[in-house]
Scaffold this active site. Structure first.
Site, PDB file in Angstrom:
ATOM      1  N   VAL A 147     -72.455 -43.937 -27.155  1.00 51.02           N
ATOM      2  CA  VAL A 147     -72.214 -42.499 -27.174  1.00 51.02           C
ATOM      3  C   VAL A 147     -72.643 -41.939 -28.527  1.00 51.02           C
ATOM      4  O   VAL A 147     -72.133 -42.368 -29.565  1.00 51.02           O
ATOM      5  CB  VAL A 147     -70.722 -42.197 -26.919  1.00 51.02           C
ATOM      6  CG1 VAL A 147     -70.476 -40.683 -26.903  1.00 51.02           C
ATOM      7  CG2 VAL A 147     -70.254 -42.824 -25.609  1.00 51.02           C
ATOM      8  N   HIS A 168     -69.007 -45.221 -30.240  1.00 51.27           N
ATOM      9  CA  HIS A 168     -69.463 -43.894 -30.650  1.00 51.27           C
ATOM     10  C   HIS A 168     -70.176 -43.993 -31.994  1.00 51.27           C
ATOM     11  O   HIS A 168     -69.677 -44.617 -32.934  1.00 51.27           O
ATOM     12  CB  HIS A 168     -68.283 -42.924 -30.771  1.00 51.27           C
ATOM     13  CG  HIS A 168     -68.670 -41.579 -31.308  1.00 51.27           C
ATOM     14  ND1 HIS A 168     -68.579 -41.255 -32.643  1.00 51.27           N
ATOM     15  CD2 HIS A 168     -69.190 -40.486 -30.687  1.00 51.27           C
ATOM     16  CE1 HIS A 168     -69.001 -40.019 -32.824  1.00 51.27           C
ATOM     17  NE2 HIS A 168     -69.373 -39.523 -31.652  1.00 51.27           N
ATOM     18  N   SER A 169     -71.363 -43.414 -32.094  1.00 48.99           N
ATOM     19  CA  SER A 169     -72.132 -43.350 -33.332  1.00 48.99           C
ATOM     20  C   SER A 169     -72.441 -44.757 -33.848  1.00 48.99           C
ATOM     21  O   SER A 169     -73.070 -45.541 -33.152  1.00 48.99           O
ATOM     22  CB  SER A 169     -71.372 -42.503 -34.359  1.00 48.99           C
ATOM     23  OG  SER A 169     -72.190 -42.146 -35.439  1.00 48.99           O
ATOM     24  N   CYS A 170     -71.967 -45.137 -35.052  1.00 47.72           N
ATOM     25  CA  CYS A 170     -72.205 -46.508 -35.507  1.00 47.72           C
ATOM     26  C   CYS A 170     -71.449 -47.508 -34.647  1.00 47.72           C
ATOM     27  O   CYS A 170     -71.810 -48.690 -34.586  1.00 47.72           O
ATOM     28  CB  CYS A 170     -71.844 -46.660 -36.978  1.00 47.72           C
ATOM     29  SG  CYS A 170     -70.075 -46.698 -37.333  1.00 47.72           S
TER      30      CYS A 170
END
Length: 301
Positions: A176, A137-139
């Protein structure tokens, strides 16, 4: 299957290296492993801009709970979620980092080295080789694709540890709300200095080097030959990461032979609902993206 059978088995705070207090992971095994069963592991890498101490491996807990009720559970051998060293965040309002804390002063490639070490620990323990879906998710999505990049970060970032670790990349990666093109991310959010700050804290102030560590720069034909599926899951309601990040990564993967319609290397888009962190805080959208990924992967096991 009841508790008397000893399953599901949960383990938290499993230390995979001695670099810092954050070099831990947690895992869950839903049922006994049956010889010859064709299942995958689901391994999660949390987000938090490489620096937020309030987002950790437990951020996968809600989605994992929901996946226990999913029809896809029969195809999942185990779940794992990874903690890793964080970049400095001395201005955090509740838990500022301190320069003497090895867990809170990481810079690339230390984050990805930790993720690689955690995956290696799991592979050596459970012997699943490439049979896992790596979710970020994200980074964490950046880190997931950097696992597939592995040795292709450019000479200024070559990592002895990454070269030594014999990590088998996953059969599939699910990004994501991901960060895929760091220069484009910073440019798009030029009015918000926090974006440049957290990227610089993680990768240094040399802006010319940011492109080489971005997942869009991956040479996946060479570094990720095991890869069969790349999934990009994103919400148009994401208030922190623009949809253009998906467009950049989609273009990069398409140019390297990933195809949405057919072929040995598939590409899938999943449109989510909710804001940036809501997709994991509520868990339903993150679980839905995992289900969609496993649905495709199970046909290759």
């Amino acid at each position: 299957m009841g508790a008397k059978d000893g399953f599901p088995q949960y383990r938290k705070d499993v230390q995979y290296s001695r670099e810092s207090s954050l070099n831990t992971l947690q895992y869950c095994i839903p049922r006994p492993t049956t010889r010859g069963t064709k299942q995958v592991w689901v391994i999660y890498v949390h987000g938090g801009a490489w620096q937020d101490p309030e987002i950790d491996a437990s951020s996968f807990d809600k989605a994992q709970e929901l996946l226990f009720e999913s029809h896809m559970l029969e195809h999942i051998a185990g779940f794992a979620s990874i903690n890793y060293r964080l970049s400095p965040y001395p201005s955090h309002p509740r838990d500022p980092s301190h320069p003497s804390d090895p867990a809170r002063n990481a810079r690339h490639p230390e984050h990805i080295n930790d993720v690689l070490a955690a995956i290696l620990h799991l592979q050596e323990t459970f012997r699943f080789e490439e049979r896992y879906v790596l979710v970020g998710h994200s980074c964490g999505a950046s880190l997931a694709f950097q696992v597939a990049m592995k040795r292709y970060w450019g000479s200024q970032y070559e990592s002895t540890l990454a070269l030594e670790l014999n990590v088998v990349p996953p059969i599939a990666i699910l990004g994501v709300e991901g960060l895929y093109d760091l220069p484009a991310l910073v440019k798009h959010n030029a009015g918000e200095p926090v974006y440049q700050d957290f990227v610089a804290n993680a990768f240094g102030r040399d802006t010319s080097a940011w492109a080489s560590v971005s997942p869009t720069a991956g040479d996946y034909g060479n570094s990720w030959q095991e890869g069969r599926l790349a999934v990009l899951a994103h919400s148009r309601d994401d208030e922190l990461v623009e949809w253009e990040q998906v467009d950049h990564m989609h273009k990069a993967l398409k140019s390297q032979g990933f195809d949405e319609a057919s072929g040995d290397r598939r590409l899938k888009l999943v449109e989510l609902c909710g804001k940036h962190d809501e997709v994991w805080q509520d868990g339903r959208e993150l679980a839905r993206a995992v289900e969609a990924t496993v649905q495709v992967v199970k046909n290759w096991l």
